[in-house]
Scaffold this motif. Structure first.
Motif, mmCIF file in Angstrom:
data_model
loop_
_atom_site.group_PDB
_atom_site.id
_atom_site.type_symbol
_atom_site.label_atom_id
_atom_site.label_comp_id
_atom_site.label_asym_id
_atom_site.label_seq_id
_atom_site.Cartn_x
_atom_site.Cartn_y
_atom_site.Cartn_z
ATOM 1 N N ASP A 9 1.673 2.133 8.935
ATOM 2 C CA ASP A 9 2.334 0.895 8.541
ATOM 3 C C ASP A 9 2.709 1.016 7.074
ATOM 4 O O ASP A 9 1.942 1.567 6.273
ATOM 5 C CB ASP A 9 1.401 -0.300 8.757
ATOM 6 N N ILE A 10 3.881 0.495 6.708
ATOM 7 C CA ILE A 10 4.308 0.525 5.312
ATOM 8 C C ILE A 10 4.910 -0.831 4.952
ATOM 9 O O ILE A 10 5.630 -1.427 5.752
ATOM 10 C CB ILE A 10 5.307 1.670 5.033
ATOM 11 N N GLN A 11 4.554 -1.312 3.770
ATOM 12 C CA GLN A 11 5.111 -2.554 3.244
ATOM 13 C C GLN A 11 5.481 -2.331 1.790
ATOM 14 O O GLN A 11 4.843 -1.543 1.091
ATOM 15 C CB GLN A 11 4.091 -3.692 3.315
ATOM 16 N N ARG A 12 6.483 -3.051 1.351
ATOM 17 C CA ARG A 12 6.876 -3.026 -0.062
ATOM 18 C C ARG A 12 6.820 -4.460 -0.570
ATOM 19 O O ARG A 12 7.326 -5.366 0.076
ATOM 20 C CB ARG A 12 8.284 -2.470 -0.231
ATOM 21 N N LYS A 13 6.178 -4.637 -1.728
ATOM 22 C CA LYS A 13 6.058 -5.968 -2.321
ATOM 23 C C LYS A 13 6.532 -5.912 -3.766
ATOM 24 O O LYS A 13 6.254 -4.945 -4.483
ATOM 25 C CB LYS A 13 4.606 -6.451 -2.267
ATOM 26 N N LYS A 14 7.214 -6.973 -4.189
ATOM 27 C CA LYS A 14 7.713 -7.042 -5.560
ATOM 28 C C LYS A 14 6.554 -7.051 -6.546
ATOM 29 O O LYS A 14 5.499 -7.620 -6.288
ATOM 30 C CB LYS A 14 8.563 -8.287 -5.756
ATOM 31 N N SER A 15 6.787 -6.411 -7.682
ATOM 32 C CA SER A 15 5.782 -6.310 -8.731
ATOM 33 C C SER A 15 6.498 -6.203 -10.075
ATOM 34 O O SER A 15 7.721 -6.253 -10.132
ATOM 35 C CB SER A 15 4.904 -5.072 -8.485
ATOM 36 N N THR A 16 5.719 -6.047 -11.121
ATOM 37 C CA THR A 16 6.258 -5.874 -12.464
ATOM 38 C C THR A 16 5.582 -4.680 -13.119
ATOM 39 O O THR A 16 4.364 -4.572 -13.082
ATOM 40 C CB THR A 16 6.000 -7.127 -13.324
ATOM 41 N N ALA A 17 6.383 -3.792 -13.693
ATOM 42 C CA ALA A 17 5.854 -2.650 -14.441
ATOM 43 C C ALA A 17 6.056 -2.915 -15.928
ATOM 44 O O ALA A 17 6.935 -3.674 -16.322
ATOM 45 C CB ALA A 17 6.563 -1.365 -14.034
ATOM 46 N N LYS A 18 5.233 -2.302 -16.751
ATOM 47 C CA LYS A 18 5.378 -2.424 -18.200
ATOM 48 C C LYS A 18 5.891 -1.097 -18.744
ATOM 49 O O LYS A 18 5.403 -0.048 -18.378
ATOM 50 C CB LYS A 18 4.049 -2.777 -18.837
#
Length: 186
Positions: free
Chosen positions: A96-105
């Motif tokens: 199973d694979i999911q992609r979720k929004k995030s924030t990188a610095k």
């Protein structure tokens, strides 16, 4: 008491910001290394035992981690558990694979300056690894930390262990071969 130059003070402040930021769940702009996830929301692998011979393995990675490497990391973790449990074979039953929004610095020079990005550098101690800023030359106030939208990848597999290839299925992997052909890890 010795005086610190403005560059040394900015470098130390920047390193402190990155060190403190390393404890957060903010995505890293670089690939995720093979490591245990230290907390529920951290990057790396985790696992849950479902039965005597089945586990769910999850690897949370930044989107900059190659997909094939994430897959290899989850199978490697499965092989490590299988060996620890005394099994010689494993098979991947489900993925199973999911992609979720995030924030990188990212550390960047401010607008109006050269757009040079300062890549993070790994600093490891007995308590783990974290990213720290690299020292730079230049006047105070030329760099800042930007938040960059990104996506985290959650890749999970259900693995089943067995004592023979037949006990798992025809597509089973030999645990010793997986462990001997480890992917390049950071």
């Amino acid at each position: 008491m010795p005086m610190f130059s403005r560059i040394q003070l900015v470098s130390c402040s920047l390193a402190a910001m990155l060190t403190l930021g390393g404890c957060s769940t903010t995505s890293s702009p670089g690939p995720t290394p093979y490591q245990a996830a230290k907390t529920e929301n951290a990057y790396g692998y985790s696992s849950v035992q479902l039965s005597d011979s089945e586990y769910r393995i999850l690897f949370k990675a930044s989107e900059n981690t190659p997909a094939d490497l994430v897959q290899q990391y989850t199978v490697l973790r499965g092989a490590e558990i299988a060996k620890r449990q005394g099994y010689d074979w494993l098979t991947v039953v489900k993925t199973d694979i999911q992609r979720k929004k995030s924030t990188a610095k990212k550390i960047v020079r401010k607008e109006g300056r050269e757009g040079h990005v300062f890549p993070p550098e790994q600093q490891c101690t007995m308590s783990g690894c974290q990213e720290v800023g690299q020292p730079f030359d230049g006047p105070v106030g030329e760099v800042e930390v930007d938040n960059v939208p990104t996506k985290d990848v959650y890749y999970s597999i259900l693995v089943r262990f067995g004592d023979s290839q037949v006990s798992t299925d025809g597509n089973a992997l030999r645990v010793s071969e997986v462990l001997n052909n480890r992917p390049e890890t950071d």
